[in-house]
Design an enzyme around this catalytic site. Structure first.
Site, PDB file in Angstrom:
ATOM      1  CG  ASP A   1      24.204  11.798  68.980  1.00 26.75           C
ATOM      2  OD1 ASP A   1      25.032  12.653  69.337  1.00 26.75           O
ATOM      3  OD2 ASP A   1      23.141  11.588  69.579  1.00 26.75           O
TER       4      ASP A   1
ATOM      5  CG  HIS B   1      15.806  14.621  66.560  1.00 24.07           C
ATOM      6  ND1 HIS B   1      14.913  15.521  67.082  1.00 24.07           N
ATOM      7  CD2 HIS B   1      16.947  14.751  67.275  1.00 24.07           C
ATOM      8  CE1 HIS B   1      15.499  16.183  68.058  1.00 24.07           C
ATOM      9  NE2 HIS B   1      16.728  15.732  68.205  1.00 24.07           N
TER      10      HIS B   1
END
Ligand code: CMC
Length: 409
Positions: free
Chosen positions: A346, A289
């Site tokens: 996700d 991320h």
């Protein structure tokens, strides 16, 4: 731009340029002040309007959270009731939008969603009124009221668009929205034509809560860029959907589950993870991320939910088992440790969806169903102090070349 050469360190973050530093991918570049959401990337904490997402996930629901994100405070009981009534009364689509979705029945639903949002905007009279006002630079109390009304309509209509696409893609009759069901339960009802299992409805609701906003990722930034030109809310959301679609952003949830299905066996996790550490190797979807350098708090919550879900309904395709094995490899692999790459939201989110019978192509559209509130809240916040986005690029090519006629080249 000036041709003076500026010496700058070349790293992944800052690129060398004769004009000045280029912050590659706008990492850590601030675009505005916000009171919508905040992320502590080092500690792995996410707040919406000051509330921790763990508390919202535990005590709230998407209706209340979307009110909070949009209006900046938790609603009273009567405000919530009235807000829910407005959402329910706005779930239906314009007939032209339904035709657009039907025409794209065989396309990936993200293409259909993008087109459906644009189509709905073309026929929404409130949107046309707001467009006219913005054209002459008017954005006062009356226009703001219109903008909030449109924002609510977008929140209400996206689930219908996604569910209708699913029905068309399967050649099934459309299932009209039901007023007595919650946002999440009604969505599953419109997809599958029957009242959902309570745990499945809870899973969708949880997912919607956890994706409602996330400061300014690529899709939200895209929404700002489009809205900053005083284009309309529907067009800004359609553009945000286009940005969300990519596998580096919202598209990662689909890709993660496709990986788990392809592997099918936890013993193959190591191989997949190793491949992602090789130069030029495929990135491991659902990992890493830009902001979190710790475990993504949304992933933590959804992992727990996925565990509960497979405990009740089983894990016949080994999705939870494979994901757990991949996570174990990632957390113990020096490549991921050194780069502070952890599972993101996700990584876990698609497992329960898959077992609910939601095809993986619909995972990213469901992300949009939730994030739409964040997009519109950010646009409305930005419009309070709007300025068009217009950055620069450093030209690195030649100037004043002589034009050569085509038959002399
Ligand atoms: N697998 C393997 N290597 C990775 C991964 C990954 N998933 N993510 C980052 N890296 C490596 C990257 O190759 C780079 O290595 P090096 O320093 O040797 O060049 C280093 O880690 C830093 O990565 P980056 O690409 O500069 O990071 P970024 O901030 O530009 O990108 C990201 C962030 C999320 C796009 C990236 O981590 C990624 O591609 N992850 C996989 C896709 C994904 O799961 N996306 C969903 C993000 S969360 C939800 C959302 O936004 O929708």
């Amino acid at each position: 731009m000036s041709e003076q050469t500026v010496q700058i360190r070349t790293s992944g973050k800052v690129l060398q340029s004769p004009c000045g530093p280029i912050v590659h991918g706008l990492e850590d570049v601030l675009i505005k002040n916000t009171t919508i959401s905040d992320i502590d990337g080092e500690k792995g904490i996410l707040w919406y309007r000051g509330y921790r997402i763990e508390d919202l996930a535990k005590f709230s629901n998407y209706e209340e959270v979307s009110f909070l994100v949009l209006y900046g405070r938790l609603p009273t009981r009567s405000e919530l009731k009235e807000y829910e009534r407005r959402l329910k009364s706005s779930r239906d689509l314009h007939p032209a939008t339904v035709e657009v979705i039907r025409a794209l029945a065989k396309a990936h639903p993200m293409f259909a969603l993008e087109a459906a949002v644009a189509a709905e905007g073309a026929y929404d009279e409130d949107n046309q009124k707001l467009i006219e006002a913005l054209r002459v630079g008017r954005y006062k109390a009356e226009e703001k009221e219109l903008a909030y009304r449109i924002a609510e309509k977008l929140i209400a209509k996206l689930p219908t668009m996604v569910a209708y696409h699913y029905r068309f893609s399967k050649g099934l009759e459309l299932v009209r929205p039901r007023d007595d069901l919650s946002h999440a339960a009604n969505f599953l009802y419109m997809m599958f034509g029957k009242e959902p299992d309570p745990l499945a409805a809870k899973g969708i609701d949880l997912y919607l809560i956890l994706h409602a906003d996330h400061e300014v990722p690529a899709s939200t930034f895209t929404a700002h860029v489009v809205a900053s030109t005083l284009s309309d809310l529907y067009s800004s959301v359609a553009a945000a959907i286009a940005a969300l679609k990519g596998p580096l952003h919202g598209g990662a949830n689909e890709m993660a589950v496709r990986n788990y299905l392809e592997i099918g066996d936890p013993s193959k996790a190591k191989e997949l993870v190793e491949a992602a550490t090789k130069p030029g190797g495929p990135k491991l979807m659902g990992v890493g991320h830009r902001v979190y350098k710790a475990y993504d708090p949304r992933a933590r919550i959804f992992k727990e939910f996925s565990r509960d879900y497979v405990a009740k309904f089983g894990d016949p395709k080994n999705l939870f088992a494979v994901a757990s094995a991949i996570e174990h490899e990632v957390l113990n692999n020096p490549y991921f440790q050194q780069r502070k790459l952890y599972p993101n939201v996700d990584f876990w989110s698609g497992i329960a969806f898959y077992y609910m019978g939601v095809p993986y192509e619909y995972f990213t559209p469901i992300f949009a169903v939730s994030r739409v509130v964040g997009w519109v809240a950010h646009i409305l916040e930005y419009w309070e102090n709007n300025r068009i986005f217009r950055p620069r690029a450093c030209y690195a090519g030649p100037h004043d070349l002589q034009y050569i006629p085509i038959d002399q080249r």
